[in-house]
Design a protein around this motif. Sequence first.
Motif, PDB file in Angstrom:
ATOM      1  N   ALA A  37       0.832  -1.202   0.000  1.00  0.00           N
ATOM      2  CA  ALA A  37       0.000   0.000   0.000  1.00  0.00           C
ATOM      3  C   ALA A  37       0.872   1.259   0.000  1.00  0.00           C
ATOM      4  N   ALA A  38       1.940   1.240   0.799  1.00  0.00           N
ATOM      5  CA  ALA A  38       2.869   2.367   0.827  1.00  0.00           C
ATOM      6  C   ALA A  38       3.532   2.568  -0.528  1.00  0.00           C
ATOM      7  N   PHE A  39       3.889   1.463  -1.183  1.00  0.00           N
ATOM      8  CA  PHE A  39       4.526   1.537  -2.497  1.00  0.00           C
ATOM      9  C   PHE A  39       3.588   2.163  -3.530  1.00  0.00           C
ATOM     10  N   VAL A  40       2.324   1.756  -3.539  1.00  0.00           N
ATOM     11  CA  VAL A  40       1.356   2.303  -4.506  1.00  0.00           C
ATOM     12  C   VAL A  40       1.199   3.811  -4.316  1.00  0.00           C
ATOM     13  N   LEU A  41       1.030   4.242  -3.072  1.00  0.00           N
ATOM     14  CA  LEU A  41       0.877   5.676  -2.803  1.00  0.00           C
ATOM     15  C   LEU A  41       2.143   6.441  -3.176  1.00  0.00           C
ATOM     16  N   THR A  42       3.298   5.829  -2.942  1.00  0.00           N
ATOM     17  CA  THR A  42       4.565   6.485  -3.273  1.00  0.00           C
ATOM     18  C   THR A  42       4.720   6.665  -4.779  1.00  0.00           C
ATOM     19  N   VAL A  43       4.343   5.651  -5.553  1.00  0.00           N
ATOM     20  CA  VAL A  43       4.430   5.752  -7.016  1.00  0.00           C
ATOM     21  C   VAL A  43       3.523   6.872  -7.528  1.00  0.00           C
ATOM     22  N   ILE A  44       2.303   6.950  -6.991  1.00  0.00           N
ATOM     23  CA  ILE A  44       1.381   8.024  -7.398  1.00  0.00           C
ATOM     24  C   ILE A  44       1.965   9.383  -7.028  1.00  0.00           C
TER      25      ILE A  44
END
Length: 240
Positions: A90-97
Motif C-alpha cells: 500500500a505504501a509503495f502504490v501511494l509512493t508511485v502516485i
Amino acid sequence: MDPTLINFKVLYVLTQLCGLTMIVLVGTWIGQHFGGLGGTDNPKQEFNWHPLFMTIGFIYLYGNSILVYRGFRTTRKKTLKLTHAGIHMAAFVLTVIALKTVFDSHNLVDPPIPNMYSLHSWLGLSAVIIFCLQYVAGFMAFLVPGMRENYKIALMPLHIYFGLFGFVLAIASAVMGLTEKAIFAIPNYSKLPSAGVLANIIGVLYVVFGGLVVYLATEPSYKRKPIPEDTALLTANGNE
C-alpha cells in the motif's frame, strides 16, 4: 501486566496519534494555503498530492509496517508477515502516485521545471529505491517457499537495518522537501506566517514520529516473543 509492555502500549498509541495528526495537518496545509488537490490540468494543485501521499504512504504506513510485529505481538507470525508485506505494498502504490504527481507538476508547466536537481529529490529517490529493493528481497526470502533457513537467518539483520535506514532517509527527505516547499511557495516565510508555522509543526511531527518508530523498533525489551503457533508453524515447515 508487564510494566515494559505498558510503556510500549503508551508509546505505540502516542506514535499513532502523532502520525494521524501529521496526516491531518498536511491535508489542512495544502487545502488552506495551496489551493487543495487537482489533476493534470492544474499542475500546481496536482503537486499537492505529493506531500499528502508521501506522508500517508512513505512515512505513516512505512513506519507502521516496521512496527507491525511488535504492535500485534499476539498474532501468528505468518499473519504478521502477510500484513507487513501488505502495508508495504500500500505504501509503495501511494509512493508511485506521489512521484508521478511531482514529475507532472514539473513537466506540464510552461516553461517546464527541471527534475531531480535538488538534494531532496536525490535523497527521496534513494529512499524509494532502498524501499523497493527491501520489498523484493524480503518477499523472496521470507514469503516465497523454498528459501533455506540459514539464508533467512543471515539476511534478517540486513533486512532490519536497511528497513530502518530507508525509513530514516524518508523522514530526512520529507523534512527537506517541506522546507524547500516553504521557502519557494510561502511569501515572507522568515516572518512565520500561519502557513510557515504549520509547515514547521508538520516537520517537527515528522521527526517525532520517526524517532518514536525507531525507538519502538529497536528497544530490546519491546521485542515480540514467539508464541506457540509460531513454533508449530516452524516445525511444520521444517518437516516439508
